[in-house]
Motif scaffolding. Structure first.
Motif, PDB file in Angstrom:
ATOM      1  N   ILE A   1       0.823  -1.204   0.000  1.00 16.81           N
ATOM      2  CA  ILE A   1       0.000   0.000   0.000  1.00 16.81           C
ATOM      3  C   ILE A   1       0.863   1.262   0.000  1.00 16.81           C
ATOM      4  CG2 ILE A   1      -1.814   1.254   1.229  1.00 16.81           C
ATOM      5  CD1 ILE A   1      -2.726  -1.325  -0.127  1.00 16.81           C
ATOM      6  N   ALA A   2       2.044   1.183   0.631  1.00 10.86           N
ATOM      7  CA  ALA A   2       2.956   2.331   0.620  1.00 10.86           C
ATOM      8  C   ALA A   2       3.399   2.631  -0.813  1.00 10.86           C
ATOM      9  CB  ALA A   2       4.169   2.051   1.498  1.00 10.86           C
ATOM     10  N   LEU A   3       3.802   1.593  -1.529  1.00 14.72           N
ATOM     11  CA  LEU A   3       4.272   1.792  -2.902  1.00 14.72           C
ATOM     12  C   LEU A   3       3.144   2.232  -3.826  1.00 14.72           C
ATOM     13  CD1 LEU A   3       6.907   1.569  -4.501  1.00 14.72           C
ATOM     14  CD2 LEU A   3       6.242  -0.747  -5.141  1.00 14.72           C
ATOM     15  N   LEU A   4       1.925   1.823  -3.489  1.00 15.24           N
ATOM     16  CA  LEU A   4       0.766   2.180  -4.308  1.00 15.24           C
ATOM     17  C   LEU A   4       0.573   3.694  -4.386  1.00 15.24           C
ATOM     18  CD1 LEU A   4      -1.657   0.805  -5.828  1.00 15.24           C
ATOM     19  CD2 LEU A   4      -2.949   1.029  -3.709  1.00 15.24           C
ATOM     20  N   SER A   5       0.967   4.389  -3.332  1.00 11.75           N
ATOM     21  CA  SER A   5       0.735   5.841  -3.267  1.00 11.75           C
ATOM     22  C   SER A   5       1.818   6.662  -3.946  1.00 11.75           C
ATOM     23  CB  SER A   5       0.630   6.288  -1.803  1.00 11.75           C
ATOM     24  OG  SER A   5       1.907   6.224  -1.181  1.00 11.75           O
ATOM     25  N   VAL A   6       2.958   6.031  -4.241  1.00 10.45           N
ATOM     26  CA  VAL A   6       4.121   6.777  -4.726  1.00 10.45           C
ATOM     27  C   VAL A   6       3.839   7.502  -6.039  1.00 10.45           C
ATOM     28  CG1 VAL A   6       6.466   6.524  -5.652  1.00 10.45           C
ATOM     29  CG2 VAL A   6       5.843   5.431  -3.496  1.00 10.45           C
ATOM     30  N   GLY A   7       3.175   6.804  -6.981  1.00 14.90           N
ATOM     31  CA  GLY A   7       2.899   7.404  -8.283  1.00 14.90           C
ATOM     32  C   GLY A   7       2.109   8.696  -8.185  1.00 14.90           C
ATOM     33  N   GLY A   8       1.042   8.674  -7.385  1.00 19.12           N
ATOM     34  CA  GLY A   8       0.204   9.863  -7.223  1.00 19.12           C
ATOM     35  C   GLY A   8       0.958  11.023  -6.608  1.00 19.12           C
ATOM     36  N   PHE A   9       1.768  10.726  -5.579  1.00 24.37           N
ATOM     37  CA  PHE A   9       2.542  11.782  -4.917  1.00 24.37           C
ATOM     38  C   PHE A   9       3.610  12.357  -5.835  1.00 24.37           C
ATOM     39  CE2 PHE A   9       0.667  10.247  -1.009  1.00 24.37           C
ATOM     40  CZ  PHE A   9       0.704  11.345  -0.162  1.00 24.37           C
ATOM     41  N   MET A  10       4.103  11.551  -6.765  1.00 28.58           N
ATOM     42  CA  MET A  10       5.120  12.041  -7.689  1.00 28.58           C
ATOM     43  C   MET A  10       4.522  12.896  -8.802  1.00 28.58           C
ATOM     44  SD  MET A  10       7.979   9.132  -8.488  1.00 28.58           S
ATOM     45  CE  MET A  10       9.592   9.401  -7.763  1.00 28.58           C
ATOM     46  N   MET A  11       3.374  12.484  -9.314  1.00 27.47           N
ATOM     47  CA  MET A  11       2.818  13.099 -10.507  1.00 27.47           C
ATOM     48  C   MET A  11       1.921  14.307 -10.221  1.00 27.47           C
ATOM     49  SD  MET A  11       1.000  11.025 -13.561  1.00 27.47           S
ATOM     50  CE  MET A  11       0.638  11.794 -15.124  1.00 27.47           C
ATOM     51  N   GLN A  12       1.038  14.181  -9.236  1.00 28.38           N
ATOM     52  CA  GLN A  12       0.002  15.193  -9.028  1.00 28.38           C
ATOM     53  C   GLN A  12       0.507  16.571  -8.599  1.00 28.38           C
ATOM     54  OE1 GLN A  12      -3.200  13.780  -6.592  1.00 28.38           O
ATOM     55  NE2 GLN A  12      -3.640  12.041  -7.927  1.00 28.38           N
ATOM     56  N   PRO A  13       1.516  16.680  -7.723  1.00 30.83           N
ATOM     57  CA  PRO A  13       1.899  18.023  -7.266  1.00 30.83           C
ATOM     58  C   PRO A  13       2.232  18.994  -8.394  1.00 30.83           C
ATOM     59  CG  PRO A  13       2.925  16.361  -5.890  1.00 30.83           C
ATOM     60  CD  PRO A  13       2.259  15.626  -7.019  1.00 30.83           C
ATOM     61  N   PHE A  14       2.770  18.480  -9.499  1.00 32.31           N
ATOM     62  CA  PHE A  14       3.178  19.366 -10.586  1.00 32.31           C
ATOM     63  C   PHE A  14       2.232  19.288 -11.785  1.00 32.31           C
ATOM     64  CE2 PHE A  14       6.879  18.290  -8.052  1.00 32.31           C
ATOM     65  CZ  PHE A  14       7.359  19.553  -7.738  1.00 32.31           C
ATOM     66  N   GLY A  15       1.040  18.718 -11.552  1.00 32.50           N
ATOM     67  CA  GLY A  15       0.064  18.573 -12.629  1.00 32.50           C
ATOM     68  C   GLY A  15      -0.373  19.894 -13.230  1.00 32.50           C
ATOM     69  N   SER A  16      -0.727  20.866 -12.386  1.00 30.53           N
ATOM     70  CA  SER A  16      -1.208  22.145 -12.902  1.00 30.53           C
ATOM     71  C   SER A  16      -0.074  22.942 -13.548  1.00 30.53           C
ATOM     72  CB  SER A  16      -1.860  22.974 -11.784  1.00 30.53           C
ATOM     73  OG  SER A  16      -0.905  23.396 -10.834  1.00 30.53           O
ATOM     74  N   VAL A  17       1.143  22.817 -12.990  1.00 34.68           N
ATOM     75  CA  VAL A  17       2.303  23.505 -13.576  1.00 34.68           C
ATOM     76  C   VAL A  17       2.552  22.968 -14.983  1.00 34.68           C
ATOM     77  CG1 VAL A  17       4.754  24.047 -13.290  1.00 34.68           C
ATOM     78  CG2 VAL A  17       3.302  23.784 -11.272  1.00 34.68           C
ATOM     79  N   PHE A  18       2.443  21.654 -15.153  1.00 33.09           N
ATOM     80  CA  PHE A  18       2.637  21.009 -16.460  1.00 33.09           C
ATOM     81  C   PHE A  18       1.544  21.436 -17.438  1.00 33.09           C
ATOM     82  CE2 PHE A  18       1.875  17.272 -19.271  1.00 33.09           C
ATOM     83  CZ  PHE A  18       3.099  17.238 -19.920  1.00 33.09           C
ATOM     84  N   LEU A  19       0.303  21.450 -16.974  1.00 38.05           N
ATOM     85  CA  LEU A  19      -0.814  21.825 -17.843  1.00 38.05           C
ATOM     86  C   LEU A  19      -0.712  23.276 -18.309  1.00 38.05           C
ATOM     87  CD1 LEU A  19      -3.810  20.109 -15.975  1.00 38.05           C
ATOM     88  CD2 LEU A  19      -2.989  19.538 -18.265  1.00 38.05           C
ATOM     89  N   VAL A  20      -0.346  24.166 -17.391  1.00 38.25           N
ATOM     90  CA  VAL A  20      -0.292  25.598 -17.726  1.00 38.25           C
ATOM     91  C   VAL A  20       0.922  25.943 -18.594  1.00 38.25           C
ATOM     92  CG1 VAL A  20      -0.010  27.924 -16.772  1.00 38.25           C
ATOM     93  CG2 VAL A  20      -1.619  26.324 -15.703  1.00 38.25           C
ATOM     94  N   ASN A  21       2.091  25.415 -18.213  1.00 39.63           N
ATOM     95  CA  ASN A  21       3.327  25.864 -18.859  1.00 39.63           C
ATOM     96  C   ASN A  21       3.802  24.980 -20.016  1.00 39.63           C
ATOM     97  OD1 ASN A  21       4.109  28.185 -16.991  1.00 39.63           O
ATOM     98  ND2 ASN A  21       3.820  26.521 -15.540  1.00 39.63           N
ATOM     99  N   ASN A  22       3.369  23.705 -20.043  1.00 43.74           N
ATOM    100  CA  ASN A  22       3.796  22.815 -21.130  1.00 43.74           C
ATOM    101  C   ASN A  22       2.700  22.613 -22.179  1.00 43.74           C
ATOM    102  OD1 ASN A  22       5.542  22.205 -18.756  1.00 43.74           O
ATOM    103  ND2 ASN A  22       6.512  20.791 -20.183  1.00 43.74           N
ATOM    104  N   ILE A  23       1.464  22.406 -21.703  1.00 40.46           N
ATOM    105  CA  ILE A  23       0.361  22.145 -22.627  1.00 40.46           C
ATOM    106  C   ILE A  23      -0.384  23.439 -22.961  1.00 40.46           C
ATOM    107  CG2 ILE A  23      -1.712  20.729 -22.996  1.00 40.46           C
ATOM    108  CD1 ILE A  23      -0.576  18.649 -21.214  1.00 40.46           C
ATOM    109  N   HIS A  24      -0.068  24.496 -22.223  1.00 37.53           N
ATOM    110  CA  HIS A  24      -0.623  25.840 -22.472  1.00 37.53           C
ATOM    111  C   HIS A  24      -2.130  25.915 -22.219  1.00 37.53           C
ATOM    112  CE1 HIS A  24       3.012  26.464 -25.395  1.00 37.53           C
ATOM    113  NE2 HIS A  24       3.361  26.479 -24.123  1.00 37.53           N
ATOM    114  N   ILE A  25      -2.556  25.232 -21.139  1.00 35.04           N
ATOM    115  CA  ILE A  25      -3.944  25.362 -20.671  1.00 35.04           C
ATOM    116  C   ILE A  25      -4.009  26.579 -19.757  1.00 35.04           C
ATOM    117  CG2 ILE A  25      -5.816  24.264 -19.383  1.00 35.04           C
ATOM    118  CD1 ILE A  25      -5.103  22.851 -22.003  1.00 35.04           C
ATOM    119  N   SER A  26      -4.971  27.442 -19.944  1.00 37.40           N
ATOM    120  CA  SER A  26      -5.066  28.660 -19.127  1.00 37.40           C
ATOM    121  C   SER A  26      -5.586  28.346 -17.726  1.00 37.40           C
ATOM    122  CB  SER A  26      -5.998  29.675 -19.794  1.00 37.40           C
ATOM    123  OG  SER A  26      -7.336  29.218 -19.770  1.00 37.40           O
ATOM    124  N   GLN A  27      -5.295  29.249 -16.780  1.00 38.04           N
ATOM    125  CA  GLN A  27      -5.800  29.081 -15.408  1.00 38.04           C
ATOM    126  C   GLN A  27      -7.323  29.001 -15.404  1.00 38.04           C
ATOM    127  OE1 GLN A  27      -4.561  28.561 -12.474  1.00 38.04           O
ATOM    128  NE2 GLN A  27      -2.366  28.865 -12.741  1.00 38.04           N
TER     129      GLN A  27
END
Length: 413
Positions: free
Chosen positions: A222-248
């Motif tokens: 269960i510990a390892l199960l959470s690793v992916g989400g903690f790695m990916m989600q924190p920078f999700g909005s930064v990636f969407l705004v600055n890489n994919i050019h989705i507006s706020q």
């Protein structure tokens, strides 16, 4: 085997726990869509932001371990009330923060209380529902994730865009107070586990649970199960705004539709989890997750509708792993150890997630506050490898769950 139906009282408990999880999950995940705003307003680097996310996780993990020895020594309702009250206070502190340091300490305080709530809730589910009901229960409770995406995150972003990011946390705190009143008035005392206690010392009880070889497999899985989400989600909005050019302004729509897909898939996965092989269901979700994560983390600027479709499919795979894995894990501990087991599991999950968030903060990089996020694709490959390794650990958990179920049947005969 036909799944038992729920009583009216059980339905009330499910509703309360789902609403409870809604606020706890929202408090954690709202940080991610606010990430681009927070990094710019509070002048944070990617590493700073990684620490802000992981601060909650580390403090939650530590408090979970400290609480584990006491988790089976008290009425579960009283424990829930204590930690949920602290969680609400911590969320208010987040709303009052004016700089990076204040927010960091506020997240630590919130994590000290919020991190224990999930384990207490799981112990309540395991106490009040038989194994052939738990898939549906976990499906409904996990819908809190989808609901937080559909209602909470877009509303939080709307508040942040109009009244400042502080208002997002105030909204969660107000909702939390209402749910606290519902717990006080509607949830009965949960004390059956107190009749089975044998260890006199809470620390002896903690050691007894930690040293169990079978339990250790569940902790790791269960510990390892959470690793992916903690790695990916924190920078999700930064990636969407600055890489994919989705507006706020378009971000709420992305999170709304993603949440809608999760809300749709969770009841289906919950029912399937009670009817088909849970490990096979988990494996199918893992394969879909890996494929979509690799595609998603390698994206460049594309139309909004394509982002929404890819994100929805990816989260369907990710969330399809959570219900069968969590349900299998609840079958491992004995009743007298459930509170401690769930608390330690949650702690291991949070600590592993905290390490993952910090690691992600150092893997990805951003030259300026508006430049593209670099190395997000590398993050996707790392997450994919860890996801495949989790399949092996959940297979071990499923074997233990089968043994426990067969042993219980033999006792009944």
């Amino acid at each position: 085997m036909e799944s038992p139906s729920f009583t009216l009282n059980q339905k009330m408990i499910i509703a309360i726990l789902a609403l409870l999880q809604f606020t706890v999950i929202l408090d954690f995940i709202v940080i991610s869509p606010l990430g681009d705003i927070l990094m710019k307003k509070l002048d944070m680097t990617t590493a700073n932001f990684g620490f802000t996310v992981s601060a909650y996780a580390f403090s939650a993990g530590i408090s979970g371990l400290l609480a584990a020895g006491f988790a089976d020594k008290f009425d579960r309702k009283k424990l829930l009330l204590f930690f949920y009250t602290g969680f609400i206070i911590g969320t208010v502190f987040c709303a009052l923060s004016t700089n990076y340091t204040m927010l960091l300490f506020a997240r630590i305080f919130t994590g000290l209380f919020g991190g224990v709530i999930g384990s207490v809730s799981l112990a309540i589910v395991t106490d009040l529902f038989v194994i052939h009901q738990r898939g549906r229960v976990m499906g409904v409770i996990q819908m809190a994730y989808g609901a937080s995406q559909i209602l909470g995150v877009p509303l939080g972003l709307y508040c942040a865009n109009h009244w400042g990011w502080h208002s997002s946390f105030l909204m969660i705190a107000v909702l939390g107070v209402l749910i606290l009143l519902a717990i006080i008035t509607q949830m009965p005392a949960i004390t059956k586990h107190l009749e089975l206690q044998s260890d006199k010392s809470p620390f002896l009880h903690l050691w007894h649970t930690l040293s169990n070889k079978n339990y250790q497999i569940g902790f790791a899985a269960i510990a390892l199960l959470s690793v992916g989400g903690f790695m990916m989600q924190p920078f999700g909005s930064v990636f969407l705004v600055n890489n994919i050019h989705i507006s706020q302004e378009d971000l709420p729509m992305v999170f709304f539709l993603t949440g809608l897909s999760v809300l749709f898939i969770m009841p289906i996965v919950g029912k399937l989890s009670d009817k088909v092989n849970k490990f096979k269901l988990f494996t199918a979700g893992s394969i879909l997750s890996v494929i979509m994560i690799i595609i998603y983390t390698n994206l460049g600027p594309i139309p909004l509708w394509q982002v929404v479709v890819l994100t929805m499919i990816m989260f369907m795979g990710i969330m399809s792993r959570m219900v069968p894995a969590t349900t299998l894990n609840t079958a491992i501990p004995e009743m007298k150890d459930r509170g401690a087991y769930m608390s330690i599991t949650s702690s291991m999950q949070q600590i592993a997630g905290g390490i993952a968030a910090v690691s992600a903060g150092f893997i990805v990089h951003q030259e300026t506050k508006s430049s593209p996020l670099e190395n997000y694709d590398i993050l996707g490959y790392v997450i994919s490898v860890l996801t495949l390794f989790t399949v092996f650990l959940i297979w071990r958990v499923s074997q233990l769950a089968k043994r426990r179920e067969n042993a219980a049947k033999e006792i009944e005969i």
